[in-house]
Design an enzyme around this catalytic site. Structure first.
Site, PDB file in Angstrom:
ATOM      1  N   HIS A  84       8.853  32.058  55.601  1.00 29.81           N
ATOM      2  CA  HIS A  84       8.614  33.072  54.438  1.00 29.81           C
ATOM      3  C   HIS A  84       9.937  34.006  54.181  1.00 29.81           C
ATOM      4  O   HIS A  84      10.074  34.428  53.202  1.00 29.81           O
ATOM      5  CB  HIS A  84       7.341  33.966  54.626  1.00 29.81           C
ATOM      6  CG  HIS A  84       6.781  34.647  53.339  1.00 29.81           C
ATOM      7  ND1 HIS A  84       7.569  34.803  52.283  1.00 29.81           N
ATOM      8  CD2 HIS A  84       5.581  35.189  53.352  1.00 29.81           C
ATOM      9  CE1 HIS A  84       6.579  35.288  51.472  1.00 29.81           C
ATOM     10  NE2 HIS A  84       5.551  35.555  52.060  1.00 29.81           N
TER      11      HIS A  84
ATOM     12  N   ASP B 230       2.616  18.382  40.229  1.00 34.86           N
ATOM     13  CA  ASP B 230       1.841  16.940  39.894  1.00 34.86           C
ATOM     14  C   ASP B 230       2.981  15.765  40.389  1.00 34.86           C
ATOM     15  O   ASP B 230       4.136  15.624  39.693  1.00 34.86           O
ATOM     16  CB  ASP B 230       1.551  16.605  38.425  1.00 34.86           C
ATOM     17  CG  ASP B 230       1.300  15.136  37.855  1.00 34.86           C
ATOM     18  OD1 ASP B 230       1.100  14.586  38.935  1.00 34.86           O
ATOM     19  OD2 ASP B 230       1.090  15.072  36.832  1.00 34.86           O
TER      20      ASP B 230
END
Length: 461
Positions: free
Chosen positions: A163, A380
């Site tokens: 992070h 995608d």
């Protein structure tokens, strides 16, 4: 989701994927927002994909592995390793060593996971394997990716990121770039920008704003639970639920607040009641604000993938929160969000340096993050959009019960909304359900008791 679902995963040995071309070997300093203690952990994400006949003959493992090496040419700092300098200052050594990649196969179909795809996920540790020694913050790979083929020819893409290197918006940008290159693009449509100096402390650090989110922890630190009886639960909020809560407000006030403010304020009150804290105890709500927002006016460049988040806190007592009208909590939340400006971000970076990069205050805190518009589901790789995309578990794994994440979700009726997965002791969950059902009386959030041995409660969504 069937929490009792068990399946076997066969994994290949983890491998390091390096950039496909030579990249600069240099030292890049993280910003002073990046390297705060609050962000020194790894975040697991998970994406579920259906089989798509147009991709017949193509192996998602092969496609993504090849694209990953190409994508890392553009995002070469992610192929490096974090080092710590004087004053705990983090910097990335752009060594080009690579990121961890795991090829796997599971003897399960996507359908067996059920319709309610949201955290907690069964056998999560098998779908995103914690390679021994890889979860330290320093001197370890900054990304871990596992692609697991399913019996139905769908697949699961799981990613764990450090992070300190990036936030939710930044990791979606990287994943989208990986997806574009998986589909044949030669370079990402959005070029990555480092530019971490825009969120570094000023030459003469000066705190010009109030940052109660970084106050010292009280001696009698709250929010501590026995982990022996912790259970998961997920609450669904769609248009009906938002309208029901909004109707609690006076007519002239009903359009004054956003859906986020409405849900956050109401959930904060119900959560506080469920925790059964003393009336005079201090409680705080921390709303994660993305400084890329036009309302902040920080002018973060397009393509910036560092942490650009603030954690403004609203603080009150239990008594004031639960005894006042809902508008009291709403105004606290709205004001906290509005506090985040360009100057606030610079002041925050300065404070973090002056105070030694502290963790945000966790005592009686509820940390709220809305990722419904982050775009995880839109990633995608060629097989279509994700059936589920986003966080792999409730919370950050280091502070049980504190994090409250809003995850986009479509329920069994086809209604769009979001779920809030939580992780609390059984009795807290039961009281929280009871509090919410005082307004949401159609029982959509009533728990179905799952396998007690596994410590899981499922929602009947």
């Amino acid at each position: 989701m069937a929490q009792s679902l068990l399946f076997k995963v066969k994994r290949s040995e983890p491998e390091l994927i390096s950039p496909s071309k030579p990249t600069p070997h240099e030292i890049k300093r993280l910003s002073d927002i990046d390297d705060q203690q609050s962000l020194r952990f790894h975040v697991p994400l998970i994406q579920f994909y259906n089989y798509n006949p147009i991709m017949e003959g193509k192996d998602p493992v092969v496609v993504i592995r090849k694209a990953l090496a190409k994508t890392l040419v553009f995002y070469y700092p992610l192929a490096g390793r974090l080092r710590e300098g004087p004053g705990r200052k983090l910097m990335v050594d752009c060594t080009g060593e690579g990121v961890l990649f795991i090829e796997a196969d599971a003897d399960v179909t996507l359908k067996q996971f059920g319709d309610a795809l949201h955290p907690p996920f069964p056998c999560l540790g098998e779908l995103i394997y914690d390679v021994p020694g890889s979860s330290d913050v320093l001197n370890t790979p900054l990304l871990l990716i596992q692609v697991t083929r399913l019996k139905c020819r769908g697949f699961i893409f799981a990613l764990r990121f450090n992070h300190t290197m990036t936030d939710g918006s930044g990791i979606v940008q990287f994943m989208s770039a990986l997806a574009e290159i998986s589909q044949g693009m030669r370079k990402p449509s959005i070029s990555p920008v480092w530019c971490r100096e825009i969120l570094s402390a000023r030459d003469a650090p000066r705190v010009t704003c109030t940052h109660r989110e970084y106050e010292p922890e009280p001696d009698n630190k709250a929010n501590t639970f026995s982990l022996d009886d912790m259970v998961h639960h997920a609450f669904f909020f769609g248009a009906t639920e938002v309208a029901a809560i909004r109707s609690l407000l006076p007519p002239q006030q009903q359009q004054k607040y956003s859906n986020f403010e409405i849900i956050t304020s109401y959930f904060w009150r119900c959560r506080t009641l469920a925790l059964q804290l003393d009336t005079n105890e201090e409680v705080r709500i921390i709303c994660i604000v993305d400084a890329r927002s036009k309302f902040v006016n920080l002018l973060v460049p397009n393509g910036y993938y560092g942490n650009a988040i603030a954690l403004p806190a609203a603080i009150t007592t239990v008594g004031k929160l639960i005894e006042n009208p809902l508008t009291y909590a709403l105004d606290l939340v709205k004001k906290a969000k509005a506090n985040v400006t360009e100057e606030y971000m610079h002041s925050m970076a300065d404070l973090l340096v002056i105070k030694g990069r502290p963790h945000f205050t966790t005592a009686n805190a509820c940390l709220v993050s809305d990722v419904t518009r982050a775009g995880f589901r839109d990633v995608d790789f060629g097989w279509g959009k994700a059936v589920y995309g986003g966080l792999a578990r409730a919370g950050d794994g280091t502070n049980p019960g504190i994090s409250t994440i809003y995850i986009p979700f479509k329920n069994a009726k086809g209604e769009e909304g979001f779920v809030i997965p939580v992780f609390f002791p059984t009795q807290v969950i039961e009281r929280l359900v009871k509090e919410l059902d005082k307004v949401l009386k159609n029982n959509i959030n009533s728990p179905t008791m799952g396998d007690r041995k596994s410590g899981i409660i499922n929602s009947s969504l």
